[in-house]
Structure formats: structure tokens, C-alpha cells
Design a protein around this motif. Structure first.
Motif, short mmCIF file in Angstrom:
data_model
loop_
_atom_site.label_atom_id
_atom_site.label_comp_id
_atom_site.label_asym_id
_atom_site.label_seq_id
_atom_site.Cartn_x
_atom_site.Cartn_y
_atom_site.Cartn_z
N GLY A 152 -69.70 37.27 -30.75
CA GLY A 152 -68.66 38.12 -30.19
C GLY A 152 -67.29 37.80 -30.78
O GLY A 152 -66.51 38.71 -31.10
N ILE A 153 -67.01 36.52 -30.94
CA ILE A 153 -65.74 36.10 -31.55
C ILE A 153 -65.66 36.57 -32.99
O ILE A 153 -64.62 37.05 -33.46
N LEU A 154 -66.76 36.47 -33.72
CA LEU A 154 -66.79 36.93 -35.10
C LEU A 154 -66.50 38.43 -35.17
O LEU A 154 -65.78 38.89 -36.08
N VAL A 194 -62.85 38.83 -34.87
CA VAL A 194 -62.15 38.42 -36.09
C VAL A 194 -62.04 39.58 -37.07
O VAL A 194 -61.08 39.67 -37.84
N MET A 195 -63.02 40.48 -37.03
CA MET A 195 -63.03 41.62 -37.94
C MET A 195 -62.04 42.70 -37.56
O MET A 195 -61.75 43.58 -38.36
N LEU A 206 -67.47 47.75 -33.76
CA LEU A 206 -66.97 46.39 -33.56
C LEU A 206 -66.57 46.16 -32.10
O LEU A 206 -66.82 45.09 -31.53
N THR A 207 -65.93 47.16 -31.50
CA THR A 207 -65.53 47.04 -30.09
C THR A 207 -66.75 46.88 -29.20
O THR A 207 -66.79 46.01 -28.31
N VAL A 208 -67.76 47.72 -29.44
CA VAL A 208 -69.00 47.63 -28.65
C VAL A 208 -69.66 46.27 -28.85
O VAL A 208 -70.08 45.61 -27.88
N ALA A 209 -69.74 45.82 -30.09
CA ALA A 209 -70.37 44.54 -30.39
C ALA A 209 -69.65 43.40 -29.69
O ALA A 209 -70.29 42.52 -29.07
N ALA A 210 -68.33 43.38 -29.77
CA ALA A 210 -67.56 42.30 -29.16
C ALA A 210 -67.77 42.25 -27.65
O ALA A 210 -68.01 41.17 -27.08
N VAL A 211 -67.69 43.39 -26.99
CA VAL A 211 -67.83 43.43 -25.54
C VAL A 211 -69.24 43.07 -25.11
O VAL A 211 -69.44 42.25 -24.20
N VAL A 212 -70.24 43.66 -25.75
CA VAL A 212 -71.64 43.39 -25.37
C VAL A 212 -71.99 41.93 -25.61
O VAL A 212 -72.62 41.27 -24.75
N LEU A 213 -71.60 41.38 -26.74
CA LEU A 213 -71.94 39.99 -27.06
C LEU A 213 -71.24 39.01 -26.13
O LEU A 213 -71.85 38.05 -25.65
N TYR A 256 -59.81 58.60 -19.62
CA TYR A 256 -60.53 58.16 -20.82
C TYR A 256 -60.66 59.36 -21.75
O TYR A 256 -60.78 60.51 -21.30
N THR A 257 -60.64 59.12 -23.04
CA THR A 257 -60.62 60.21 -24.01
C THR A 257 -61.99 60.50 -24.62
O THR A 257 -62.10 61.33 -25.51
N GLY A 258 -63.03 59.81 -24.14
CA GLY A 258 -64.37 60.08 -24.64
C GLY A 258 -64.73 59.38 -25.93
O GLY A 258 -65.74 59.72 -26.55
N THR A 259 -63.93 58.39 -26.33
CA THR A 259 -64.16 57.70 -27.60
C THR A 259 -64.92 56.39 -27.46
O THR A 259 -65.20 55.73 -28.47
N LEU A 260 -65.26 55.99 -26.22
CA LEU A 260 -65.90 54.69 -26.01
C LEU A 260 -67.40 54.80 -25.70
O LEU A 260 -67.99 53.84 -25.23
N GLY A 261 -67.98 55.94 -25.97
CA GLY A 261 -69.42 56.06 -25.80
C GLY A 261 -69.83 56.62 -24.45
O GLY A 261 -69.01 57.22 -23.74
#
Length: 293
Positions: free
Chosen positions: A29-31, A34-35, A46-53, A101-106
Motif C-alpha cells: 500500500g505504501i509503495l 509512493v507512485m 493507484l488510489t484503489v490499490a493504496a486504499v484496499v491494501l 461524489y462525482t462518480g470517479t471512484l468506482g
């Protein structure tokens, strides 16, 4: 969860493989975070990966350090109450102020992106545990109402302070928009003060309930033993590390990469109320235990 005896009592020692899973999830998640500066502030994957991890790291740590019931409670209380608060907020403007929310987060549930309650879960656990670390020694009765009230207050501040960094980033990325972005916190333009007041209220409810539920689920034999501060920090090193990383990386990213120096300054001060004394205690505990943790 395994139990080992040490001088002075009993403490929990999560199996190394299980602790490694929490560390791997946190590291991944930290990695991902970093991106963010390398992609102009982050992409949706990347946002989804960071939050889920990182949410996975919190749940995994809760499981290996305090049992499966605690992990489920974390998801139910933090994720569930977070979802309810956000759904009410979107529908009524209470308690955060009017926003959409603008509908951009899935995918969404009740008008709230699924990613949002995961984010509450991701940081609620570190906020609660670092609050417990900081409250230790400040009250005479560790299990009394004064300790619980102090823990809730510190945890609510710790969780709300994170949003000083989070909200400007998400608004700039176009993930949500405020109906009335003023009056705002000095240096944090575009985010109304009502948002932070709402965060404090929701965070206090969420962490207060979670604190009580976790204590109710802990094995009574373990609950009777009050481990030393170095032992606590060793056991909870994953969420402590996540909280300190979130603080340091958020200050750096806003100051250097995102062009928001005022947010970096204000966030450094607000979140530093928790992060700076936490870092000091962690450093002293590491010194007392040696470099092995």
C-alpha cells in the motif's frame, strides 16, 4: 493468535507468518502511494490499490493481534458507520456540509463509493491504536471511563487530522465537490470547516464504539495483563508505522510534489499533535527493546 509468557505476565505474540502478511499488505500500500507524485497526484488504479491494501493491512493486523472477531468488528464498525455517515452526508449535508461524489471512484452503495468506507477502515485502526499508546500513563485507571474518553478524543483527532491532507487531494483530483467551500481552515482553501467538525463527530463515535467493542472481545486472561509500552509498540508496529508514514509522506507530498505548501504546513501542525509524540515514544521503545523490532 498465540500466547507467550514473559517476565511480568502474559502478552500476545502473533505468529510470524501472519504478522508478515500485515507487513506485506502495508508495504504494498505504501509503495502504491509512493507512485502518486510520479503520476501527477495518483490515478484511480493507484488510489484503489493504496486504499484496499492498507485497509487489508489494518484488518490483517487486527486479526493476528487480537483475533478474528476483532477484525470483523473493525470492518463492521469502521466500514459500517463510515458508510452510514457518508450516505447521510451525501443525502442531507449533515454532518460534513453539502457535497457530492462525482462518480470517479468506482462502484457506489447508497450514493457512496465503496472505496470510502474502506478508507475509514484503513485509518480508523491506526488512529485508535496510536491513541491508546499516547493515553498510556496519562490516567490512573487504564480501563476506566477517563482512559476511554481520553482515547476516544485522541483517536478522533488523529483520524480527523488525516483529512486535512486527504480532502484537498481528492477535491483537486475531482473525486468530490463541496457546495459551499467556505469558511475554510486557514491554509486549506476549498474545504469547509463543517467538514472537519463532522469528521471529529463521526470519528469520535466510530473510534469510541470500536474501542469498547475491541476490549469486550479480548481474551479475559490477556485483558488482565497490561503490557509495557515497548511491548505494545512492538505488537502494534504495523499500524503505528502506517500512521507515521501517512504523516511524513503527506507533509512531503504536499510541500514538494503537489504544490500545496500551506496544506503541508497546516497538516504538519494538526496531525503532528499526534504523530510527533508518537514518533518519540516509538523511538524510545525501539531503543529500550533494541534494534530487533
Amino acid at each position: 493468535m498465540s500466547v507467550v509468557r514473559i517476565a511480568g505476565g502474559v502478552t500476545t505474540a502473533a505468529p510470524q507468518r501472519s504478522v508478515l502478511l500485515a507487513w506485506l499488505l502495508a508495504g504494498a500500500g505504501i509503495l502504491s502511494q509512493v507512485m502518486f507524485p510520479l503520476t501527477g497526484g495518483g490515478t484511480l488504479p493507484l488510489t484503489v490499490a493504496a486504499v484496499v491494501l492498507l485497509a487489508g493491512a489494518s484488518v490483517a493486523h487486527a486479526w493476528v493481534s487480537r483475533g478474528a472477531a476483532t477484525a470483523l468488528a473493525l470492518v463492521g464498525v469502521a466500514g459500517g458507520l463510515g458508510l452510514v455517515a457518508e450516505a447521510v452526508g451525501v443525502a442531507t449535508g449533515f454532518p460534513f456540509g453539502g457535497y457530492d461524489y462525482t462518480g470517479t471512484l468506482g462502484p457506489e452503495v447508497l450514493g457512496v463509493p465503496v472505496l470510502v468506507p474502506l478508507a475509514w477502515t484503513m485509518m480508523a485502526w491506526p488512529a485508535l491504536l496510536v491513541a491508546r499508546v499516547l493515553v498510556r500513563g496519562l490516567v490512573r485507571e487504564p480501563g476506566g471511563w477517563r482512559a476511554r474518553a481520553a482515547t476516544t478524543a485522541v483517536a478522533a483527532w488523529a483520524l480527523t487530522a488525516w483529512d486535512v491532507f486527504l480532502d484537498p487531494q481528492m477535491v483537486d483530483a475531482g473525486h468530490w465537490a463541496w457546495d459551499t467551500p467556505a469558511p475554510h481552515l486557514p491554509g486549506v482553501e476549498g474545504i469547509p470547516l463543517t467538514n472537519f467538525a463532522g469528521w471529529l463527530a463521526v470519528a469520535a463515535l466510530l473510534t469510541g464504539v470500536l474501542d469498547l467493542v475491541v476490549d469486550c472481545l479480548v481474551d479475559p486472561d490477556l485483558a488482565r495483563h497490561r503490557p509495557s509500552l515497548p511491548e505494545v509498540l512492538q505488537r502494534d508496529s504495523v499500524p503505528v508505522t502506517v500512521y507515521l508514514w501517512t504523516y511524513a509522506s503527506s507533509v512531503m507530498a504536499n510541500a514538494v510534489f503537489f504544490g500545496r505548501p500551506s496544506v503541508a504546513l497546516v497538516g504538519a501542525l494538526v496531525m503532528g499533535v499526534v504523530a510527533v509524540p508518537l514518533a518519540r515514544r516509538a523511538w524510545l521503545a525501539r531503543r529500550d527493546l533494541g534494534a530487533g523490532w
